[in-house]
Scaffold this active site. Structure first.
Site, PDB file in Angstrom:
ATOM      1  CB  SER A 200      -9.350   5.049  25.673  1.00 16.29           C
ATOM      2  OG  SER A 200      -9.051   6.284  25.083  1.00 16.29           O
TER       3      SER A 200
ATOM      4  CE  LYS B  79      -5.108   4.479  23.622  1.00 18.78           C
ATOM      5  NZ  LYS B  79      -5.309   5.936  23.777  1.00 18.78           N
TER       6      LYS B  79
ATOM      7  CD  GLN C 155      -2.803   7.155  21.385  1.00 20.94           C
ATOM      8  OE1 GLN C 155      -3.916   6.944  21.853  1.00 20.94           O
ATOM      9  NE2 GLN C 155      -1.703   7.032  22.110  1.00 20.94           N
TER      10      GLN C 155
END
Length: 405
Positions: free
Chosen positions: A311, A336, A340
């Site tokens: 991330s 990733k 979100q």
């Protein structure tokens, strides 16, 4: 019958009573204005609360009430929460999840930089669901209980957590100050089972550590990107520069990510002017995060990464690699590349949904593939010298060579 109707009313109306207050991106927190979801597109909402769905829930509830063996153990609230959890879980998205009011409260409290817990950082394998201890903080309850880096967290309070959403596991481990949490760990190649008990206490998240290595190489380890991380990074960098830092090594191994604004602000400390990262939503809307280039890093730089760097760590590594201001050393990152958003609901619960993709400055989306290091080297554990770190030594060797040139 009244009990049944009460259950259905809570299950069906609660799922729709949403008000967006804040938004949290997989690698960051964004505060936005209130949004009435009644004005948003309601594709498929009739199917959720339609007569067929209500009738089927009544039938299921009736079966439980009439013939389920363990009637005295039925928790009506848990049944309702299970509907919401199952609804989001059916998306089959490893990053989308539903959080109860208790889980939501604990998650939001953790962003303050102070929390009640055990002081351990965890990462989860996307394919296997296995949770690994990425970092045990010094002088923490976890360290005092005997937890070690690379341990596998197998059970919490006797319940297996493999495959359970990592955020949910974290909330189970955290808790009220002074209370105990029992955990089962698996250690080593033979997966030795170890039982430990840690006493939770208030902790200030220390996400940055640093030291001067031989050859005036400033070493900075960043364990996660929290609200407190930016200032800790600035302090570490300033302290090392005051000691005559000639090159810098940033260690992001085991760093699962964190706050988007934090990682962008940290990159603004070292990048030239230009794009840091951008996101794209499903309608093509693009949001760009840029750097003014006022403090570019112009000395040798290396960044350590591995399969647990995810991330925000990948945003950092991707920008460094795209601008060519440093070398990435280690193994391919987690992969990733999606974003979100957390939607707090009016009843204190929360839903996390994947809402966008992110791209490096050169337009790379690394979801599912990760970032390949410039210098690939697997970590090799040395039983004769457990403190040895061949990946770090490789990075230090590269930096010393650049300084000598």
């Amino acid at each position: 019958m009244d009990n049944k109707k009460g259950f259905l009313k809570g299950a069906l109306t609660g799922a729709l009573a949403m008000l967006v207050i804040t938004a949290v991106i997989g690698a960051g927190v964004i505060v936005i204005n209130h949004i009435d979801l009644g004005n948003m597109k309601k594709s498929g909402s009739d199917q959720v609360v339609g007569q067929y769905t209500e009738k089927k829930l009544e039938e299921l509830k009736g079966l439980i009430d009439e013939i389920y063996l363990h009637e005295e153990e039925v928790d009506e609230e848990a049944l309702t929460e299970g509907i919401y959890q199952g609804y989001i879980a059916a998306l089959n998205d490893p990053y989308s999840a539903y959080y109860t009011a208790e889980e939501t409260k604990e998650m939001m409290e953790s962003t303050s930089g102070e929390y009640s817990g055990i002081g351990a950082l965890m990462s989860q394998n996307r394919e296997t669901g296995v949770i690994t201890i990425a970092n045990v903080y010094e002088n923490s309850p976890a360290a005092e209980a005997g937890m070690k880096n690379e341990d596998i967290l197998y059970k919490v309070e006797g319940e297996e957590v493999t495959g359970v959403d990592l955020s949910e596991v974290v909330t189970r481990v955290k808790g009220e100050e002074g209370t105990e949490v029992k955990m089962t760990l698996l250690r080593g190649a033979d997966r030795q089972e170890i039982e430990i008990t840690a006493v939770r206490r208030k902790l200030q998240t220390q996400t940055v550590s640093y030291e001067m290595k031989e050859g005036q190489i400033g070493y900075i380890r960043v364990s996660e990107f929290d609200e407190v991380t930016l200032e800790q990074f600035r302090e570490a960098k300033a302290a090392l520069e005051s000691q005559g830092m000639a090159s810098m090594l940033i260690d992001l191994r085991g760093n699962p990510g964190g706050n988007l604004s934090t990682v962008c602000d940290m990159l603004r400390e070292i990048l030239p002017e230009g794009l840091i990262v951008y996101t794209e939503e499903r309608d093509g809307e693009r949001t760009e995060y840029k750097c003014d280039g006022k403090t570019p890093w112009e000395k040798p730089l290396a960044v350590l990464i591995n399969g647990a760097s995810a991330s925000a760590s990948e945003i950092f590594a991707g920008a460094v690699q795209d601008y060519g201001i440093g070398q990435l050393v280690g193994t391919t990152t987690y992969g990733k590349g999606v974003v979100q958003q957390l939607f707090p609901m009016t009843d204190g619960t929360m839903v996390k949904l994947t809402i966008a993709e992110y791209f490096t400055p050169k337009g790379r989306n690394i979801d599912g593939t990760g970032i390949v290091p410039d210098v690939e080297i697997e970590y090799v554990y040395d039983e004769t010298n457990p403190e040895a770190d061949n990946q770090m030594e490789k990075a230090l060797e590269l930096l010393r060579g650049q300084v000598q040139q």
